[in-house]
Design an enzyme around this catalytic site. Structure first.
Site, PDB file in Angstrom:
ATOM      1  N   LEU A 100     -34.030   0.869  51.562  1.00  0.00           N
ATOM      2  CA  LEU A 100     -34.588   1.811  52.530  1.00  0.00           C
ATOM      3  C   LEU A 100     -36.075   1.973  52.249  1.00  0.00           C
ATOM      4  O   LEU A 100     -36.504   1.925  51.089  1.00  0.00           O
ATOM      5  CB  LEU A 100     -33.894   3.174  52.428  1.00  0.00           C
ATOM      6  CG  LEU A 100     -32.434   3.262  52.890  1.00  0.00           C
ATOM      7  CD1 LEU A 100     -31.869   4.645  52.583  1.00  0.00           C
ATOM      8  CD2 LEU A 100     -32.314   2.963  54.380  1.00  0.00           C
ATOM      9  N   ASP A 101     -36.871   2.183  53.306  1.00  0.00           N
ATOM     10  CA  ASP A 101     -38.300   2.428  53.136  1.00  0.00           C
ATOM     11  C   ASP A 101     -38.525   3.713  52.354  1.00  0.00           C
ATOM     12  O   ASP A 101     -37.652   4.584  52.295  1.00  0.00           O
ATOM     13  CB  ASP A 101     -38.993   2.534  54.500  1.00  0.00           C
ATOM     14  CG  ASP A 101     -38.924   1.236  55.293  1.00  0.00           C
ATOM     15  OD1 ASP A 101     -38.750   0.171  54.670  1.00  0.00           O
ATOM     16  OD2 ASP A 101     -39.038   1.297  56.526  1.00  0.00           O
ATOM     17  N   VAL A 102     -39.707   3.851  51.791  1.00  0.00           N
ATOM     18  CA  VAL A 102     -40.019   5.015  50.964  1.00  0.00           C
ATOM     19  C   VAL A 102     -39.852   6.321  51.729  1.00  0.00           C
ATOM     20  O   VAL A 102     -39.442   7.347  51.165  1.00  0.00           O
ATOM     21  CB  VAL A 102     -41.451   4.888  50.388  1.00  0.00           C
ATOM     22  CG1 VAL A 102     -42.490   4.861  51.521  1.00  0.00           C
ATOM     23  CG2 VAL A 102     -41.754   6.006  49.403  1.00  0.00           C
ATOM     24  N   THR A 104     -37.764   6.774  54.322  1.00  0.00           N
ATOM     25  CA  THR A 104     -36.437   6.844  54.940  1.00  0.00           C
ATOM     26  C   THR A 104     -35.446   7.446  53.956  1.00  0.00           C
ATOM     27  O   THR A 104     -35.452   7.108  52.778  1.00  0.00           O
ATOM     28  CB  THR A 104     -35.956   5.447  55.372  1.00  0.00           C
ATOM     29  OG1 THR A 104     -36.891   4.894  56.295  1.00  0.00           O
ATOM     30  CG2 THR A 104     -34.592   5.526  56.036  1.00  0.00           C
TER      31      THR A 104
END
Length: 231
Positions: A100-102, A104
């Site tokens: 997951l993105d930072v 998200t």
């Protein structure tokens, strides 16, 4: 097997470190404190350290509620990594089954079983992933139809696989996708002229984020959850 040998194998400690753990009185066998490394374990023995059962066999499957600002990597020079939130031994052996993105949040699967994580992430298996999405602008009436047809992402020739959109409010939706392209959800909405301002993963396959987990907390998957990935 001797108790000290078991601790070395299960926790990755040296014999000296295992001896120190035993002297601390934090190791129990069948609910009885054992301080002797020579203690002989039975096949049915239940060994606990600091109140947590430890075992030699079996890979690990973990569900984490990833908080905002945490990155999915083993090391990062700027942000805290999700692995540092784990109170586990040998975390260097673990990896993420779908990052997951930072910025998200939500469901993050962590394991040391490479075949299992490949089943989650491989485009061949089209594992469903459901996200709760908050948007900068109201959705348009044709969004659901466009997602179902597939979206042309910038820089790519092929359309995304059909995705399912459920409208919660004019700026909040649930989106289910069947692949995992780079920044896919954000890019899909950007292609429609909208901007994602909040993103939270709720489900992977049949595994749904445990509502009792606060951001940063985790638990082991049940046998049923682990097996569901193979269906």
């Amino acid at each position: 097997m001797r108790l000290d040998k078991f601790l070395c194998d299960a926790l990755g400690t040296t014999r000296k470190e295992a001896t120190q753990l035993l002297k601390s009185g934090e190791v129990t066998v069948d609910d009885v404190v054992q301080k002797s490394g020579a203690f002989k374990l039975k096949e049915t023995s239940c060994v606990e350290w600091q109140g947590r059962e430890i075992t030699l066999h079996g890979p690990r499957y973990i569900m984490m509620h990833k908080p905002d600002g945490v990155v999915c990597s083993h090391e990062d020079g700027f942000n805290q990594t999700a692995l540092t939130l784990l109170d586990e031994v040998n975390i260097q052996d673990l990896h993420f089954a779908g990052r997951l993105d930072v910025d998200t949040t939500g469901l993050l699967l962590i394991t040391d079983d490479g075949q299992w994580s490949h089943r989650v992430t491989s485009p061949k298996h089209k594992c469903e992933k459901t996200y709760r999405v908050w948007l900068a602008d109201p959705i348009q009436a044709d969004y659901a139809e466009q997602f179902n047809r597939g979206i042309e992402l910038r820089g790519e020739r092929e359309l995304t696989l059909p995705a399912q959109l459920e409208v919660i409010s004019e700026t909040e939706v649930l989106l289910t996708i069947h692949e995992g392209k780079y920044h896919q959800v954000k890019r899909m909405f950007a292609a429609l002229g909208n901007k994602v301002i909040g993103l939270h993963r709720e489900r992977i396959g049949q595994i749904t984020l445990d509502e009792t987990l606060e951001p940063g907390e985790y638990r082991y998957l049940t046998e049923e959850e682990v097996a569901s990935i193979w269906k």
